[in-house]
Design a protein around this motif. Sequence first.
Motif, short mmCIF file in Angstrom:
data_model
loop_
_atom_site.label_atom_id
_atom_site.label_comp_id
_atom_site.label_asym_id
_atom_site.label_seq_id
_atom_site.Cartn_x
_atom_site.Cartn_y
_atom_site.Cartn_z
N ALA A 212 0.83 -1.21 0.00
CA ALA A 212 0.00 0.00 0.00
C ALA A 212 0.86 1.26 0.00
CB ALA A 212 -0.93 -0.01 1.21
N ALA A 213 1.99 1.22 0.73
CA ALA A 213 2.90 2.37 0.74
C ALA A 213 3.50 2.61 -0.64
CB ALA A 213 4.00 2.15 1.78
N LEU A 214 3.90 1.54 -1.33
CA LEU A 214 4.43 1.69 -2.68
C LEU A 214 3.38 2.27 -3.63
CD1 LEU A 214 6.47 -1.62 -3.17
CD2 LEU A 214 7.38 0.70 -3.02
N ALA A 215 2.15 1.76 -3.53
CA ALA A 215 1.08 2.25 -4.41
C ALA A 215 0.77 3.73 -4.13
CB ALA A 215 -0.18 1.40 -4.21
N LEU A 216 0.73 4.09 -2.85
CA LEU A 216 0.46 5.49 -2.50
C LEU A 216 1.57 6.40 -2.99
CD1 LEU A 216 -1.45 7.40 -0.98
CD2 LEU A 216 -0.07 7.00 1.07
N CYS A 217 2.80 5.94 -2.88
CA CYS A 217 3.94 6.73 -3.38
C CYS A 217 3.82 6.96 -4.88
CB CYS A 217 5.24 6.01 -3.03
SG CYS A 217 6.74 6.85 -3.59
N ASN A 218 3.50 5.91 -5.62
CA ASN A 218 3.36 6.04 -7.07
C ASN A 218 2.20 6.97 -7.43
OD1 ASN A 218 3.67 5.69 -9.81
ND2 ASN A 218 2.85 3.61 -9.85
N GLY A 219 1.08 6.84 -6.73
CA GLY A 219 -0.07 7.68 -7.03
C GLY A 219 0.20 9.16 -6.76
N VAL A 220 0.79 9.47 -5.62
CA VAL A 220 1.06 10.87 -5.27
C VAL A 220 2.09 11.48 -6.21
CG1 VAL A 220 2.01 12.37 -3.48
CG2 VAL A 220 0.42 10.56 -2.84
N LEU A 221 3.19 10.76 -6.45
CA LEU A 221 4.22 11.29 -7.35
C LEU A 221 3.69 11.45 -8.78
CD1 LEU A 221 7.40 9.34 -6.16
CD2 LEU A 221 6.77 11.71 -5.68
N SER A 222 2.82 10.51 -9.21
CA SER A 222 2.24 10.62 -10.54
C SER A 222 1.37 11.86 -10.66
CB SER A 222 1.40 9.37 -10.87
OG SER A 222 2.22 8.24 -10.97
N PHE A 223 0.55 12.13 -9.65
CA PHE A 223 -0.32 13.31 -9.68
C PHE A 223 0.52 14.59 -9.73
CE2 PHE A 223 -2.65 16.69 -7.45
CZ PHE A 223 -3.75 16.80 -8.29
N ILE A 224 1.57 14.66 -8.91
CA ILE A 224 2.40 15.86 -8.88
C ILE A 224 3.10 16.06 -10.23
CG2 ILE A 224 4.44 16.92 -7.82
CD1 ILE A 224 3.64 15.51 -5.20
N PHE A 225 3.69 14.97 -10.75
CA PHE A 225 4.45 15.11 -11.99
C PHE A 225 3.54 15.41 -13.17
CE2 PHE A 225 6.35 13.31 -15.84
CZ PHE A 225 7.57 13.98 -15.85
N LEU A 226 2.41 14.70 -13.29
CA LEU A 226 1.50 14.94 -14.41
C LEU A 226 0.91 16.34 -14.37
CD1 LEU A 226 -0.35 11.49 -14.55
CD2 LEU A 226 1.43 12.32 -16.09
N SER A 227 0.69 16.86 -13.16
CA SER A 227 0.19 18.23 -13.04
C SER A 227 1.25 19.24 -13.47
CB SER A 227 -0.24 18.50 -11.60
OG SER A 227 -1.28 17.63 -11.19
N ILE A 228 2.51 18.97 -13.15
CA ILE A 228 3.59 19.90 -13.49
C ILE A 228 3.79 19.98 -15.00
CG2 ILE A 228 6.10 20.27 -13.34
CD1 ILE A 228 5.97 19.19 -10.49
N ILE A 229 3.76 18.83 -15.69
CA ILE A 229 4.05 18.83 -17.14
C ILE A 229 2.82 19.20 -17.97
CG2 ILE A 229 5.86 17.12 -16.86
CD1 ILE A 229 3.97 15.03 -18.04
N GLY A 230 1.69 19.45 -17.31
CA GLY A 230 0.49 19.83 -18.03
C GLY A 230 -0.22 18.69 -18.72
N ALA A 231 -0.13 17.48 -18.16
CA ALA A 231 -0.80 16.33 -18.75
C ALA A 231 -2.30 16.43 -18.55
CB ALA A 231 -0.27 15.04 -18.12
N GLN A 232 -3.04 15.71 -19.38
CA GLN A 232 -4.49 15.68 -19.29
C GLN A 232 -4.93 14.73 -18.17
OE1 GLN A 232 -6.94 17.43 -21.27
NE2 GLN A 232 -5.10 18.63 -21.66
N LEU A 233 -5.97 15.14 -17.45
CA LEU A 233 -6.61 14.31 -16.42
C LEU A 233 -5.58 13.75 -15.42
CD1 LEU A 233 -8.99 12.26 -18.75
CD2 LEU A 233 -9.33 14.54 -17.81
N PRO A 234 -4.82 14.57 -14.73
CA PRO A 234 -3.79 14.05 -13.81
C PRO A 234 -4.36 13.24 -12.66
CG PRO A 234 -4.08 16.43 -13.54
CD PRO A 234 -4.85 16.05 -14.75
N ALA A 235 -5.53 13.65 -12.14
CA ALA A 235 -6.11 12.90 -11.02
C ALA A 235 -6.56 11.51 -11.45
CB ALA A 235 -7.29 13.68 -10.42
N VAL A 236 -7.15 11.42 -12.63
CA VAL A 236 -7.61 10.12 -13.13
C VAL A 236 -6.43 9.18 -13.32
CG1 VAL A 236 -8.75 8.94 -15.04
CG2 VAL A 236 -9.62 11.15 -14.24
N PHE A 237 -5.39 9.67 -13.96
CA PHE A 237 -4.24 8.79 -14.24
C PHE A 237 -3.43 8.50 -12.98
CE2 PHE A 237 -5.00 10.50 -18.57
CZ PHE A 237 -5.22 9.29 -19.21
N ALA A 238 -3.40 9.43 -12.04
CA ALA A 238 -2.73 9.14 -10.77
C ALA A 238 -3.48 8.05 -10.00
CB ALA A 238 -2.65 10.42 -9.93
#
Length: 349
Positions: A212-238
Amino acid sequence: MKIQNPFRLGLLAGLGVLVALAIGAMVGQLATIITYVGAAIFLALGLDPIVSFLERRKLPRWAALLVTVVVALGAFVGIFYLIVPTIVQQASKLVNEVVDYTSSITWTDFLNNVQSFVGSSINVQDVADQVVKYIQDNLDTISGGVLAAGLVVVNGVFGAIIVLILTLYFTASLDSFKRALYQLVPATKRAKFADLAEQISSSVGRYVIGQAALALCNGVLSFIFLSIIGAQLPAVFAFIAFLASLIPLVGTISGSVLIVLGQILLLPDSPGTWITAGIYYLVYMQLEAYVLSPNIMNRAVKVPGVIVVIAALTGGTLLGILGALIAIPVAAAVLLIVKQVVLPRQNEL
């Protein structure tokens, strides 16, 4: 008497085969319920280390259970109210964009655009006519497939609720189950069996928390990174990254591929965005494989990497996602039994 013995043996063997087939059919009918119960026990063992931690802080058992259940439910409700509205909003935005795009052009204009893109090698109009004809001829089958997909979603939500209720029940009753199980073991071997069972349950609990810790780490980092680069639907993909990372071994790479493909489809005119996302997930998978996962999982279950791969592949093949989830703690339990039971007996021979 000699004539009757083979007949009796054959009769008993035939009855045994029939009983085995009946038991197999019953297990097949109860496969869904067994899956729910197995997942609930697995999650309950994951919550048990938290209860034990609170008990070591001088909290009584009932208070530790209450705090754990309240925190678990609070986290579930919080995630639901924080993430789900954002996902729904962004999904609605995606649907509206698709509707606006389709309403802004005619069917002929769309076919002409596709024809100009693919060139003269393919007659797009003929392909479109064949697709329309196929849909018309198989409308009943397609409608049934859509209805079946809807039923799968409903059954999934219903199953999640059942697993949640069973998890809370098993978490509250885990000590009683353990004591009842220990009573079935002969008194001379009860202490050793109880010690081994406690080590196995503790290992499973640490594994659940680690995954669960690994999954949470991936989800949070994905949301932050996708939001920074201007990706579409960052919350969905995170959220997709979080759910995929719950599956050991292949979850992270599967989620990463889905995210990159999603960005390619949503941003076909912005290759820099999805190329950057692809590079990020390549780097993250290396970081998870060589830094995060070894440090977390080695402390949790202490299973060699080769056995982790074999166990995950075997469990996923036999029982799907649930098998992949429980395969690693099962492998850890087998190794523990071998080290503490089998090897000592071999050394005494």
